[in-house]
Design a protein around this motif. Structure first.
Motif, mmCIF file in Angstrom:
data_model
loop_
_atom_site.group_PDB
_atom_site.id
_atom_site.type_symbol
_atom_site.label_atom_id
_atom_site.label_comp_id
_atom_site.label_asym_id
_atom_site.label_seq_id
_atom_site.Cartn_x
_atom_site.Cartn_y
_atom_site.Cartn_z
ATOM 1 N N ALA A 47 0.829 -1.216 0.000
ATOM 2 C CA ALA A 47 0.000 0.000 0.000
ATOM 3 C C ALA A 47 0.859 1.259 0.000
ATOM 4 O O ALA A 47 0.403 2.326 -0.432
ATOM 5 C CB ALA A 47 -0.931 -0.010 1.211
ATOM 6 N N ASP A 50 1.264 3.035 -3.404
ATOM 7 C CA ASP A 50 0.159 3.746 -4.039
ATOM 8 C C ASP A 50 0.483 5.230 -4.157
ATOM 9 O O ASP A 50 1.030 5.838 -3.236
ATOM 10 C CB ASP A 50 -1.131 3.571 -3.242
ATOM 11 C CG ASP A 50 -1.615 2.128 -3.207
ATOM 12 O OD1 ASP A 50 -1.169 1.339 -4.066
ATOM 13 O OD2 ASP A 50 -2.421 1.808 -2.319
ATOM 14 N N ARG A 117 -0.874 -5.755 -6.215
ATOM 15 C CA ARG A 117 -0.775 -4.558 -7.049
ATOM 16 C C ARG A 117 -1.865 -4.467 -8.109
ATOM 17 O O ARG A 117 -2.071 -3.403 -8.697
ATOM 18 C CB ARG A 117 0.595 -4.505 -7.743
ATOM 19 C CG ARG A 117 1.785 -4.442 -6.815
ATOM 20 C CD ARG A 117 1.681 -3.325 -5.789
ATOM 21 N NE ARG A 117 1.481 -2.008 -6.411
ATOM 22 C CZ ARG A 117 0.956 -0.976 -5.768
ATOM 23 N NH1 ARG A 117 0.532 -1.094 -4.524
ATOM 24 N NH2 ARG A 117 0.833 0.187 -6.373
#
Length: 267
Positions: A47, A50, A117
């Motif tokens: 994460a 991102d 992903r």
């Protein structure tokens, strides 16, 4: 114009390492990172990737050494941990690797990357360059061509003259030898490779002084590996070097150093 790919290896080696890499990427101090999807913290750490700049490439760092596998590997990892690189390389040279186990494990690591992903990796390489070993490379090339046909492969192949003007030429020559033929083999699968490779050193010394030497005599797609991190994982043999690299990469004028050597960055 020639371009620099500055790749931080070992994302997900620990969450501390991941956090440092993500921070450097947000600040434009890296333009690639290679991810260890085998690690138990990979899903959570992913994460952190991102919202990174569009120039950031996110790759898969296949692991066949020193960690617990995702799949059952009774021949390669009977103790529950994969072997160190030297015995793995010796077994590969002798043609004694359990390639069926390795193929299953590589598929699982691709799966785990894609699950986190939502897409294929931008490039593929291997922890301690194990992806280039005899037998292993054929599995890696076939799986990459099937799963990520637009990805490129890391090769440590490099021109002799270029290696001789950079630090730790012995390490570089050894890695180049073990990667010999990988670029040509990748081309048969329709896959590209980097052209130019550096980053070898002894994980000691002033990284701010060492880093510019990696950019001497660059290739057209000049890949420099690095290992920044927080040094927070117990037993990490290069913990101190990770901290030194992170500090240097946060402050070095990377784009200027690259431009002086005819390299565009980020690119």
């Amino acid at each position: 114009m020639r371009r620099l790919i500055l790749c931080a290896d070992d994302f997900a080696f620990s969450s501390g390492v991941s956090g440092v890499i993500a921070d450097l990427a947000i600040r434009g101090r890296l333009n690639a990172t290679s991810c260890m999807s085998v690690m138990p913290n990979w899903r959570a750490d992913s994460a952190m990737l991102d919202g990174l700049p569009d120039t950031m490439q996110i790759g898969l760092h296949l692991v066949l050494t020193g960690e617990a596998p995702l799949t059952a590997m009774p021949k390669l990892a009977p103790s529950g941990e994969m072997p160190a690189i030297n015995p793995l390389a010796r077994a590969a040279a002798a043609g004694n690797l359990p390639l069926d186990e390795i193929a299953q494990e590589i598929r699982a690591q691709f799966d785990r990357f894609e699950e986190a992903r939502g897409r294929a990796p931008d490039f593929v390489d291997g922890h301690q360059h194990s992806h280039a070993l005899p037998g292993v490379r054929d599995i890696v090339l076939a799986e990459t061509a099937r799963r990520a046909p637009g990805a490129w492969l890391r090769t440590c192949e490099e021109r002799i003259g270029a290696m001789l003007v950079r630090p730790f030429r012995g390490k570089a020559l050894g890695s180049a030898y073990h990667s010999s033929g990988l670029r040509a083999a990748a081309a048969e699968y329709g896959l590209a490779c980097n052209r130019g490779f550096a980053g070898h050193y002894g994980f000691a010394g002033d990284y701010s002084e060492i880093f510019p030497k990696f950019l001497e005599s660059p290739g057209e797609m000049h890949l420099v590996m690095c290992h920044p991190g927080s040094g927070s994982r117990a037993g990490d043999a290069i913990a101190a070097a990770r901290l030194q690299e992170a500090t240097a990469l946060a402050t070095l004028p990377i784009a200027d150093i690259a431009a002086e050597r005819g390299l565009s960055y980020p690119a």
